[in-house]
Design a protein around this motif. Sequence first.
Motif, PDB file in Angstrom:
ATOM      1  N   GLY A  96       0.791  -1.220   0.000  1.00 46.69           N
ATOM      2  CA  GLY A  96       0.000   0.000   0.000  1.00 46.69           C
ATOM      3  C   GLY A  96       0.828   1.276   0.000  1.00 46.69           C
ATOM      4  N   ARG A  97       2.035   1.222   0.550  1.00 49.61           N
ATOM      5  CA  ARG A  97       2.830   2.450   0.656  1.00 49.61           C
ATOM      6  C   ARG A  97       3.100   3.094  -0.707  1.00 49.61           C
ATOM      7  N   PRO A  98       3.598   2.366  -1.707  1.00 47.20           N
ATOM      8  CA  PRO A  98       3.820   3.023  -3.006  1.00 47.20           C
ATOM      9  C   PRO A  98       2.535   3.226  -3.813  1.00 47.20           C
ATOM     10  N   VAL A  99       1.486   2.436  -3.532  1.00 48.11           N
ATOM     11  CA  VAL A  99       0.260   2.542  -4.320  1.00 48.11           C
ATOM     12  C   VAL A  99      -0.671   3.611  -3.754  1.00 48.11           C
ATOM     13  N   TRP A 100      -0.856   3.599  -2.433  1.00 44.23           N
ATOM     14  CA  TRP A 100      -1.773   4.539  -1.777  1.00 44.23           C
ATOM     15  C   TRP A 100      -1.054   5.765  -1.236  1.00 44.23           C
ATOM     16  N   GLY A 101       0.253   5.673  -1.081  1.00 45.11           N
ATOM     17  CA  GLY A 101       1.005   6.797  -0.541  1.00 45.11           C
ATOM     18  C   GLY A 101       1.097   6.825   0.967  1.00 45.11           C
ATOM     19  N   VAL A 102       0.545   5.816   1.648  1.00 46.17           N
ATOM     20  CA  VAL A 102       0.606   5.745   3.113  1.00 46.17           C
ATOM     21  C   VAL A 102       0.875   4.297   3.514  1.00 46.17           C
ATOM     22  N   TRP A 103       1.508   4.140   4.686  1.00 49.48           N
ATOM     23  CA  TRP A 103       1.735   2.797   5.214  1.00 49.48           C
ATOM     24  C   TRP A 103       0.442   2.198   5.758  1.00 49.48           C
ATOM     25  N   TRP A 104      -0.405   3.061   6.312  1.00 46.62           N
ATOM     26  CA  TRP A 104      -1.621   2.549   6.958  1.00 46.62           C
ATOM     27  C   TRP A 104      -2.741   3.558   6.801  1.00 46.62           C
ATOM     28  N   THR A 105      -3.921   3.047   6.575  1.00 52.55           N
ATOM     29  CA  THR A 105      -5.131   3.860   6.585  1.00 52.55           C
ATOM     30  C   THR A 105      -6.248   2.977   7.114  1.00 52.55           C
ATOM     31  N   TRP A 106      -7.240   3.602   7.734  1.00 54.10           N
ATOM     32  CA  TRP A 106      -8.319   2.815   8.335  1.00 54.10           C
ATOM     33  C   TRP A 106      -9.348   2.427   7.274  1.00 54.10           C
ATOM     34  N   ASP A 107      -8.844   1.804   6.231  1.00 62.06           N
ATOM     35  CA  ASP A 107      -9.680   1.220   5.189  1.00 62.06           C
ATOM     36  C   ASP A 107     -10.489   0.059   5.791  1.00 62.06           C
ATOM     37  N   PRO A 108     -11.733  -0.167   5.351  1.00 59.35           N
ATOM     38  CA  PRO A 108     -12.533  -1.251   5.939  1.00 59.35           C
ATOM     39  C   PRO A 108     -11.856  -2.618   5.887  1.00 59.35           C
ATOM     40  N   ARG A 109     -11.193  -2.952   4.763  1.00 62.29           N
ATOM     41  CA  ARG A 109     -10.534  -4.265   4.696  1.00 62.29           C
ATOM     42  C   ARG A 109      -9.385  -4.346   5.697  1.00 62.29           C
ATOM     43  N   LEU A 110      -8.572  -3.296   5.792  1.00 60.66           N
ATOM     44  CA  LEU A 110      -7.460  -3.312   6.735  1.00 60.66           C
ATOM     45  C   LEU A 110      -7.968  -3.378   8.174  1.00 60.66           C
ATOM     46  N   THR A 111      -8.993  -2.603   8.470  1.00 59.62           N
ATOM     47  CA  THR A 111      -9.516  -2.566   9.839  1.00 59.62           C
ATOM     48  C   THR A 111     -10.107  -3.913  10.238  1.00 59.62           C
ATOM     49  N   THR A 112     -10.895  -4.519   9.370  1.00 55.95           N
ATOM     50  CA  THR A 112     -11.517  -5.798   9.716  1.00 55.95           C
ATOM     51  C   THR A 112     -10.483  -6.924   9.776  1.00 55.95           C
ATOM     52  N   THR A 113      -9.408  -6.808   8.989  1.00 52.12           N
ATOM     53  CA  THR A 113      -8.353  -7.826   9.088  1.00 52.12           C
ATOM     54  C   THR A 113      -7.610  -7.711  10.414  1.00 52.12           C
ATOM     55  N   VAL A 114      -7.401  -6.491  10.885  1.00 52.52           N
ATOM     56  CA  VAL A 114      -6.817  -6.309  12.217  1.00 52.52           C
ATOM     57  C   VAL A 114      -7.746  -6.880  13.288  1.00 52.52           C
ATOM     58  N   LEU A 115      -9.052  -6.696  13.109  1.00 56.97           N
ATOM     59  CA  LEU A 115     -10.009  -7.295  14.041  1.00 56.97           C
ATOM     60  C   LEU A 115      -9.906  -8.819  14.027  1.00 56.97           C
ATOM     61  N   MET A 116      -9.685  -9.392  12.850  1.00 57.42           N
ATOM     62  CA  MET A 116      -9.527 -10.842  12.763  1.00 57.42           C
ATOM     63  C   MET A 116      -8.274 -11.293  13.502  1.00 57.42           C
ATOM     64  N   LEU A 117      -7.178 -10.544  13.358  1.00 57.76           N
ATOM     65  CA  LEU A 117      -5.964 -10.876  14.100  1.00 57.76           C
ATOM     66  C   LEU A 117      -6.203 -10.770  15.599  1.00 57.76           C
ATOM     67  N   ALA A 118      -6.932  -9.735  16.033  1.00 55.75           N
ATOM     68  CA  ALA A 118      -7.254  -9.589  17.453  1.00 55.75           C
ATOM     69  C   ALA A 118      -8.100 -10.763  17.942  1.00 55.75           C
ATOM     70  N   ALA A 119      -9.016 -11.243  17.096  1.00 57.89           N
ATOM     71  CA  ALA A 119      -9.830 -12.395  17.478  1.00 57.89           C
ATOM     72  C   ALA A 119      -8.981 -13.648  17.621  1.00 57.89           C
ATOM     73  N   TYR A 120      -7.998 -13.819  16.719  1.00 56.27           N
ATOM     74  CA  TYR A 120      -7.066 -14.947  16.838  1.00 56.27           C
ATOM     75  C   TYR A 120      -6.301 -14.866  18.169  1.00 56.27           C
ATOM     76  N   VAL A 121      -5.781 -13.692  18.482  1.00 56.84           N
ATOM     77  CA  VAL A 121      -5.002 -13.528  19.711  1.00 56.84           C
ATOM     78  C   VAL A 121      -5.885 -13.780  20.930  1.00 56.84           C
ATOM     79  N   ALA A 122      -7.115 -13.273  20.911  1.00 58.96           N
ATOM     80  CA  ALA A 122      -8.031 -13.494  22.027  1.00 58.96           C
ATOM     81  C   ALA A 122      -8.319 -14.982  22.203  1.00 58.96           C
ATOM     82  N   TYR A 123      -8.468 -15.691  21.096  1.00 62.59           N
ATOM     83  CA  TYR A 123      -8.701 -17.138  21.167  1.00 62.59           C
ATOM     84  C   TYR A 123      -7.517 -17.852  21.817  1.00 62.59           C
ATOM     85  N   LEU A 124      -6.315 -17.531  21.384  1.00 61.74           N
ATOM     86  CA  LEU A 124      -5.137 -18.196  21.942  1.00 61.74           C
ATOM     87  C   LEU A 124      -4.947 -17.850  23.414  1.00 61.74           C
TER      88      LEU A 124
END
Length: 223
Positions: A96-124
């Motif tokens: 995303g950095r060269p395509v969007w111009g930023v390392w991170w943005t609160w795009d819905p796909r990025l945000t929900t994927t972070v939520l999925m990672l948080a759910a994995y961590v909560a499960y473990l």
Amino acid sequence: MRPSLAGSLVSAGAVAALVTGLAVAPPDAVQGELQRLMYVHVPAAWTAYLCFTAVFAAGLLRLRHPRPELDRIGRAAGEVGAGLTALAIVLGMVWGRPVWGVWWTWDPRLTTTVLMLAAYVAYLLAGRLAGGRAAALAGCAGFLTVPLAHGSVLWWRALHQPPTVLSPEGRLPIAAPMLAALLVATAAFTALAAWVVARRVRSLAAAPPPPLPAPHLPVGAAR
């Protein structure tokens, strides 16, 4: 299947993915060589979905049949899935950095994927701190983040592109060599994840049980 044969097949799949991704598939007309990140980024995310499906299935069975092997399968799939989700996020940031111009943005796909990672961590964490039943409940609840992450680019259009293969219209907006490389890489990632999960399940089964807590004695009592 013998472990040595399974390992050889997984290695062959990895080599095939490298060849198709680097030599067979052409560079993208717009993004050039950078687009080749797709052959790792997308399979990592897809295989993370599959791992969470295994967590969900093991959790449902665990709630009805409290067997230790189900806890081990869920934990192994959760560990591999969490690592793959983190890999997909990091590669998405690099892409995303060269395509969007930023390392991170609160795009819905990025945000929900972070939520999925948080759910994995909560499960473990639930498995380590509260036991198998709590982990099973956390895994079943956390699985809701999988359709949320996949459907986010359809329900909330933002920077991230729609699904390349699993789109509701059934269209394939990708050249045939690129599609072949993507499918080979996805198959290789799936086989590798299954192999790692199986080995992790065996190692968890062979691990000694945790020591029992020392009995509590009143202050001043003889030991």
